[in-house]
Motif scaffolding. Structure first.
Motif, short mmCIF file in Angstrom:
data_model
loop_
_atom_site.label_atom_id
_atom_site.label_comp_id
_atom_site.label_asym_id
_atom_site.label_seq_id
_atom_site.Cartn_x
_atom_site.Cartn_y
_atom_site.Cartn_z
N SER A 17 11.35 72.32 57.06
CA SER A 17 10.75 71.51 56.00
C SER A 17 10.28 70.21 56.63
CB SER A 17 11.77 71.21 54.90
OG SER A 17 11.98 72.32 54.08
N ALA A 18 9.28 69.58 56.01
CA ALA A 18 8.73 68.37 56.63
C ALA A 18 8.13 67.43 55.58
CB ALA A 18 7.65 68.74 57.64
N LEU A 19 8.05 66.18 55.96
CA LEU A 19 7.30 65.16 55.22
C LEU A 19 6.23 64.64 56.17
CD1 LEU A 19 6.90 63.26 52.77
CD2 LEU A 19 8.50 61.68 53.88
N TYR A 20 4.96 64.78 55.75
CA TYR A 20 3.84 64.33 56.58
C TYR A 20 3.33 63.01 56.03
CZ TYR A 20 -0.46 64.63 59.34
OH TYR A 20 -1.48 64.39 60.23
N ILE A 21 3.31 61.98 56.87
CA ILE A 21 2.87 60.65 56.46
C ILE A 21 1.64 60.27 57.28
CG2 ILE A 21 3.57 58.25 56.16
CD1 ILE A 21 6.48 59.17 56.25
N ASN A 22 0.48 60.23 56.62
CA ASN A 22 -0.73 59.87 57.37
C ASN A 22 -0.73 58.37 57.70
OD1 ASN A 22 -1.68 58.44 55.10
ND2 ASN A 22 -2.86 60.19 54.36
N LYS A 23 -1.70 57.97 58.48
CA LYS A 23 -1.72 56.60 58.99
C LYS A 23 -1.77 55.57 57.86
CE LYS A 23 -4.09 53.66 62.38
NZ LYS A 23 -5.19 53.60 63.38
N ALA A 24 -2.61 55.82 56.85
CA ALA A 24 -2.75 54.87 55.75
C ALA A 24 -1.44 54.72 54.98
CB ALA A 24 -3.86 55.31 54.81
N ASN A 25 -0.77 55.84 54.71
CA ASN A 25 0.50 55.77 53.97
C ASN A 25 1.61 55.16 54.82
OD1 ASN A 25 -0.46 56.84 51.55
ND2 ASN A 25 -0.14 58.94 52.22
N ARG A 26 1.57 55.42 56.12
CA ARG A 26 2.57 54.79 57.01
C ARG A 26 2.41 53.27 57.01
NH1 ARG A 26 2.17 52.73 61.80
NH2 ARG A 26 0.16 53.69 62.25
N GLN A 27 1.16 52.81 57.11
CA GLN A 27 0.91 51.37 57.10
C GLN A 27 1.31 50.74 55.77
OE1 GLN A 27 -3.26 51.36 58.15
NE2 GLN A 27 -2.85 51.16 60.34
N ARG A 28 1.05 51.44 54.68
CA ARG A 28 1.42 50.92 53.35
C ARG A 28 2.94 50.83 53.22
NH1 ARG A 28 -1.34 54.35 50.61
NH2 ARG A 28 -3.22 53.09 50.57
N MET A 29 3.62 51.86 53.72
CA MET A 29 5.09 51.88 53.67
C MET A 29 5.68 50.72 54.48
SD MET A 29 7.62 55.03 54.73
CE MET A 29 7.14 54.95 56.48
#
Length: 518
Positions: free
Chosen positions: A361-373
């Protein structure tokens, strides 16, 4: 791509049964044969004698099923290898979900690929083939006729009945016209292939052909021949019902069984028809039809036309293991749970029971969402918490903790207590009036507390909205991303998405994978 792992228990998304299994809890050990770790496979290989004749039948049938398809060299090599006694399969299975459905369809197959690769390194004298068992005989069309892309749900409307693998694809043109852009692999499969089963084979070959993934369609007269003895025993002895009833009695002491067992776990299968077989008195019937058989007639049907008998969820795994030289089955949490109900069925039928593996199982975090987080100040682990808890945490980060007027309430309460004592000494009939005013004061303070907190929340509305949007992106509708989002949501912007999954997943680590774009 930054890859890390967290414990499954930290996600709050997995059952106690799954977590206990990964911990090798003694309560579950009676319900499986081998825990799926690399060191278990020599014993699994030793137990897995597989008839040469059945291997040849399998290879010939696969060559027929792949007949008109332009097949990758890796798939051709793997199909041919299945004729040899040192070749074994690592299998996952799933329904024929439209456009592959939710992401976990992809995760299942990638887990099978990586498992075969890891075993190939550990045991080079054997060959390991990743297999996708196509649930072509499933008749629950509502489970496969839709998918979610970029937050929008697309649905295929069809009046067809029976096994979904036999559905004609000619009704998909309207849906293809609705798509936001062109997806050549899927468009070609759904317009050039006559049935949904053929289209899914072409799609899987296009997505995973370089890794040698072999698709198996069990809706086959040749393959069903191996299932004849099992089907006949099920009709006359109710093997599945007897074995699972006994297993459930033990399993229910600790867990809720995943699937319900019936007295007969078979369907009657024909064109536009898949109906459950029941026994009424000394006769067998296919529900919702006029078909009625004596025992002699239905056993003869099984012998002469085995393709008209279809196993349900209880016997489908047995059929799969009869057809394939299989060592491990890879499934999600619910599948792992129902496989634990089946060990007794395998033993009663004399069929080897494979290792049961939890898919990655995985959670994929794209660059935009990583920066927002990161801008909001949250860690990945914190994002698994519920939104109200995250909002409280954001308030702390913004130095705006939830306001409490408890101290003021205590002061007011003490003041009215003193007034109440004074009233008692002057005129006891006024005590009730003092109490009523005290309650009004407390209610006013409570209302003011809510208004003040609402004002604080409004003051930071932008940050809260960003948090809510981020939570929805990572956990759409409040569940794991893999249960809602479609492959194309990620592959459209990242053409190497599948390759990155193959590089990142470790099927024997048994941890939840976090993938963050750099």
């Amino acid at each position: 791509m930054n890859v890390s792992c967290i414990d499954y228990s930290a996600t709050g998304a997995f059952s106690s049964l799954v977590l206990d299994y990964l911990r090798k809890d003694a309560k579950l050990q009676p319900f499986y044969a081998h825990f799926p770790e690399i060191s278990s496979f020599p014993a699994l290989i030793k137990e897995r004698a597989f008839p040469k004749e059945q291997r040849q039948t399998l290879v010939e049938e696969l060559q027929r099923q792949y007949g008109s398809l332009e097949v990758s060299e890796a798939v051709q090599t793997n199909i041919a290898a299945l004729a040899h006694e040192n070749t074994f399969t690592i299998t996952t299975g799933h329904q024929l979900s439209l456009f592959t459905g939710p992401l976990y369809f992809v995760y299942k197959i990638v887990t099978a690929i990586k498992t075969a690769q890891e075993l190939q390194k550990a045991y080079p004298e054997q060959k390991f083939v990743p297999v996708y068992w196509m649930a072509t005989e499933d008749h629950d069309f509502a489970e496969v006729n839709h998918f979610t892309l970029f937050g929008k749900t697309y649905t295929w409307e069809s009046d067809a009945k029976g096994a979904v693998g036999r559905f004609a694809t000619d009704g998909l043109n309207e849906l293809l016209d609705e798509m936001p852009e062109d997806y050549p692999l899927f468009e070609q499969a759904y317009t050039e292939c006559a049935t949904l089963a053929q289209a899914m084979r072409q799609i899987v070959n296009g997505l995973f052909g370089e890794y040698g993934v072999v698709c198996v369609d069990g809706d086959s007269p040749a393959l069903k021949r191996a299932f004849v003895p099992v089907a006949q025993r099920e009709l006359t002895e109710q093997v599945g019902f007897n074995a699972i009833s006994q297993t459930n009695a033990a399993l229910e002491r600790h867990y809720k069984p995943q699937v319900m067992v019936r007295e007969i776990n078979l369907f009657y299968l024909d064109q536009n028809l898949r109906e459950r077989i029941v026994k009424e008195g000394d006769r067998y019937k296919a529900l919702n039809t006029d078909l009625v058989f004596t025992q002699e007639q239905i056993l003869q049907l099984v012998q002469e036309q085995p393709e008209k008998i279809s196993p349900n969820v209880v016997l489908r795994p047995v059929y799969q293991e009869l057809v394939l030289p299989n060592l491990a089955y890879i499934g999600g949490g619910a599948e792992v749970a129902y496989w634990f109900q089946l060990k007794g069925v395998f033993e009663a039928l004399g069929v080897p029971y494979p290792a049961v593996m939890l898919r990655n199982s995985a959670l994929y975090i794209n660059k935009a969402n990583r920066q927002r987080m990161e801008k909001l100040g949250f860690t990945v682990l914190e994002m698994f918490k519920e939104l109200p808890e995250l909002k409280k945490r954001l308030a702390e980060l913004l130095n705006q903790e939830e306001l409490s007027l408890q101290e003021q309430r205590t002061v007011v309460e003490e003041a009215f207590r003193q007034v109440e004592e004074l009233a008692k000494s002057i005129d006891p009939t006024l005590v009730k009036a003092v109490g009523a005013e005290a309650q009004k004061a407390q209610n006013s303070l409570q209302m003011l507390e809510k208004k003040l907190n609402k004002a604080i929340e409004s003051k930071n509305e932008t940050a809260y909205n960003q948090l809510a949007n981020l939570k929805e992106k990572l956990f759409p509708t409040g569940v794991l991303q893999e249960r809602v989002d479609n492959l194309l949501t990620y592959q459209t912007n990242n053409p190497n998405f599948i390759q990155e999954l193959v590089a990142a997943f470790d099927p024997f680590a048994y941890c939840f994978t976090i993938l963050q774009e750099d």
